[in-house]
Each structure stands twice: as structure tokens, then as C-alpha cells.
Design a protein around this motif. Sequence first.
Motif, PDB file in Angstrom:
ATOM      1  N   LYS A  50       0.813  -1.222   0.000  1.00 46.05           N
ATOM      2  CA  LYS A  50       0.000   0.000   0.000  1.00 46.05           C
ATOM      3  C   LYS A  50       0.846   1.271   0.000  1.00 46.05           C
ATOM      4  O   LYS A  50       0.314   2.366  -0.065  1.00 46.05           O
ATOM      5  CB  LYS A  50      -0.852   0.033   1.286  1.00 46.05           C
ATOM      6  CG  LYS A  50      -2.196  -0.633   1.200  1.00 46.05           C
ATOM      7  CD  LYS A  50      -2.948  -0.448   2.529  1.00 46.05           C
ATOM      8  CE  LYS A  50      -3.351   0.984   2.812  1.00 46.05           C
ATOM      9  NZ  LYS A  50      -4.635   1.399   2.263  1.00 46.05           N
ATOM     10  N   SER A 139      -7.831  -0.772   3.983  1.00 44.52           N
ATOM     11  CA  SER A 139      -8.505  -0.665   2.693  1.00 44.52           C
ATOM     12  C   SER A 139      -7.494  -0.977   1.586  1.00 44.52           C
ATOM     13  O   SER A 139      -6.324  -0.607   1.675  1.00 44.52           O
ATOM     14  CB  SER A 139      -9.101   0.724   2.523  1.00 44.52           C
ATOM     15  OG  SER A 139      -8.120   1.722   2.747  1.00 44.52           O
ATOM     16  N   ASN A 141      -6.228  -0.049  -1.182  1.00 42.23           N
ATOM     17  CA  ASN A 141      -5.858   1.007  -2.121  1.00 42.23           C
ATOM     18  C   ASN A 141      -4.471   1.506  -1.764  1.00 42.23           C
ATOM     19  O   ASN A 141      -4.059   1.374  -0.610  1.00 42.23           O
ATOM     20  CB  ASN A 141      -6.851   2.177  -1.999  1.00 42.23           C
ATOM     21  CG  ASN A 141      -7.015   2.626  -0.561  1.00 42.23           C
ATOM     22  OD1 ASN A 141      -7.780   2.034   0.204  1.00 42.23           O
ATOM     23  ND2 ASN A 141      -6.267   3.636  -0.162  1.00 42.23           N
ATOM     24  N   SER A 147     -10.768   4.531  -1.336  1.00 41.83           N
ATOM     25  CA  SER A 147     -10.909   3.099  -1.034  1.00 41.83           C
ATOM     26  C   SER A 147     -11.677   2.367  -2.144  1.00 41.83           C
ATOM     27  O   SER A 147     -12.553   2.948  -2.777  1.00 41.83           O
ATOM     28  CB  SER A 147     -11.651   2.911   0.290  1.00 41.83           C
ATOM     29  OG  SER A 147     -10.897   3.434   1.352  1.00 41.83           O
ATOM     30  N   HIS A 226      -6.563  12.632   2.366  1.00 39.55           N
ATOM     31  CA  HIS A 226      -6.907  11.218   2.321  1.00 39.55           C
ATOM     32  C   HIS A 226      -8.055  11.045   1.352  1.00 39.55           C
ATOM     33  O   HIS A 226      -8.727  12.010   1.028  1.00 39.55           O
ATOM     34  CB  HIS A 226      -7.353  10.783   3.720  1.00 39.55           C
ATOM     35  CG  HIS A 226      -6.693   9.521   4.160  1.00 39.55           C
ATOM     36  ND1 HIS A 226      -5.502   9.506   4.813  1.00 39.55           N
ATOM     37  CD2 HIS A 226      -7.056   8.225   4.022  1.00 39.55           C
ATOM     38  CE1 HIS A 226      -5.170   8.251   5.083  1.00 39.55           C
ATOM     39  NE2 HIS A 226      -6.082   7.455   4.611  1.00 39.55           N
TER      40      HIS A 226
HETATM   41 MG    MG Z   1      -7.768   3.315   4.145  1.00 38.24          MG
END
Ligand code: MG
Length: 322
Positions: A50, A139, A141, A147, A226
Motif C-alpha cells: 500500500k 482498505s 488502495n 478506497s 486522504h
Molecule cells: Mg484506508
Amino acid sequence: MDQLKVGKDLQKAEDILKRGGLVAIPTETVYGLAANALDIDAIKRVFKAKKRPSYDPLIVHTDALISVERYIEIPEENIFEKLFEQFWPGPLSVIFRKKENGFSDTITAGHPTVAVRVPNHPLTLQLLNNLSFPLVAPSANPFGYVSPVTPEHVYDQLGNEVDYILDGGRTEIGLESTILDLATEPPLIRRKGGVTIEKLLDVIPNLQVADTSSSNPSAPGMLLKHYSTSTPILIAEPEDLDEKLEAKNIGGLFFSRKRKELPNENQIVLSPKGDLEEAAHQLFFAMRTLDKMNLKIILTENFPNHGLGVAINDKIKRACSK
Ligand code: MG
Ligand code: TXA
């Protein structure tokens, strides 16, 4: 998609996880990137896949509280029993204090607490039930991006990183779990998500909600920038734009109605009937769709600030902050 990497084969998912591999799992909120929560190397692989900074802790996923009891301190007040009965399995992550030999510091980023969740998806619940260990699952992503809510979203961005994607269809809720901290007094919502504040207040009358304006990494879950798309997002109406942009380069992500100043095909309305649950379900899918359209900017708006609208507004605010 590579058909060997995506499917509903629980046995295959289990085997990969036992060997320390990474499996994307469906939940009712968003897809998670799962690994054995008791295998440090596998956990490190999750952070690497990630590109997630090591200071951002992971959520432990389990099929039942009893399966992780030996790792966490469970508060005794009977209000908590009611909480678990009502919301688990479901889109609520709960932060507990770790026991002395509880989960590894790699999971919790050195914090004395750990977030736990029981996801409500039949395939993943079965998987967790079959396994003899819990899973970490952030998540699925790359860090900072929106996400994923479909197997395709996971495959697009982490297809090379993940060993298998367990296909549980498109996720139902479409927003991440609400994170409730029970290790502080009074209990504190650290992330607004799939369980509304109103519902939690019914069970925890002295509940507090953490301020979302923090961009302090020592307050995990609160990183301001985010859920972002590559295309800039802005809360504004077409007529408010001071920059001179051709209408064909402007996109729209709106609650219940399109804007006549913008091209029809550049706009996504999340819920024509004005339903916040439907809007939440559509939000991340729509953000990804618009992000692929080579637009210069995406305009959006404030959503009604109640129910799931609170979490939607929080995601939008973070997506907007550059
Ligand atoms: Mg996340
Ligand atoms: O719905 C969800 O929760 C999804 C699905 C896959 O279950 N998972 C998810 O995980 O959203 P992730 O890693 O993307 O987000 C977890 C958030 C992070 O922002 C992290 O900082 C926060 O939870 N978190 C984890 N452990 C924590 C702790 N001990 N204290 C405070 N925040 C914590």
C-alpha cells in the motif's frame, strides 16, 4: 482482469493467507488488503504493497470478539456488551487497550491500543471462521487514494501486489467503518463511517467526536489529506470558479441534481432521490469514475450533515484538502 487472481475460491484464499500471502477481501464497507495478523512478515508486506507509512496502524478483522479475547482488554461495563450485540458484525471498528502480549507493534504502530472489527460479509466471515488466526486488513488502495468498492478497483491499483482477490461483488455500504475508541474516557469517535453518530449516541450517551481538522500523524485515522483522487476536487458551484476553465474540463459530483452550466456527461449525481445511504454507496465509485475522465477539476458540494451525510462530508473534505 487476470482470472487466476480473482474469484470466489475460499480454499485458495485460506492457503495463501496461511503461507503469509496477501488476499483482498470483500467487506460490507470497502475491500480490504488482508494478511495473517500473527505473521510479522506478512503484515510488513501489507504496508509495502500500500506504500503505507509505518506510523499508520492497521485494523484487526475477526469473526467474533471471543476469537481475539486473549489479545485485548475488554471493558467490563455492560454498555459495551449492548454495543457489540447491536453493531457486530457490522461497519464499526472498536479500539481496545492491548494485553501485555497482545498484537504486534507493527500492527498498532507502537500504540498501546488496537482497532478490531467484525466485518459483515458472508464470504469474509466464512473465511475468518475457517482460519485459526485473525487478519489485518487496511482498505485495499495505495495509501492516500480512494478506497476500493469492487474487485476491479483493487485489481486496477494493486493487481501486482496482491496474490488473490476474493470476489464478493460490489460493497454494500461504500464507506469505511466508523472507528470508536473505547480505550479513552469518554469514548471517542476517531473516524466517521458506516455506523452513524446518532445510532452510537443511543447506546453511548457521553460519546465524543474527534475533531477532523487534525493532520497530526500521532492521531491515527485523522490524516487530513486522504481519500483523494488525482484530479483536484473543490466544493464550489460553476459560477464560483475564478479560474477560467472550459466547461468540458470541469466535472461534477453532486448529491441529487446536476448543474446546467456543466456538460451532462461530466457529472455524477449520487442519489437523485436524495437518499444519503444511496449516496454513500455510490461515492467512491463515482470519485474513481470521474478521476478517469481527464478532467481539470471536479466540483462537489456539502451534503446534508446528518446520518451518513456526516461521513460523506468528512471524506469530501479530506479529498478536497491539498
Ligand atoms: Mg484506508
Ligand atoms: O471499513 C474498514 O474499516 C476497512 C475495511 C477493509 O474493513 N478498513 C480500513 O482500514 O478502512 P484502513 O487501514 O484503511 O483504515 C484504518 C484506520 C486508519 O486510519 C488508522 O489510522 C486507524 O484506523 N487506526 C487503526 N488502529 C488504530 C488505533 N490503535 N488507534 C487509532 N486509530 C487507529
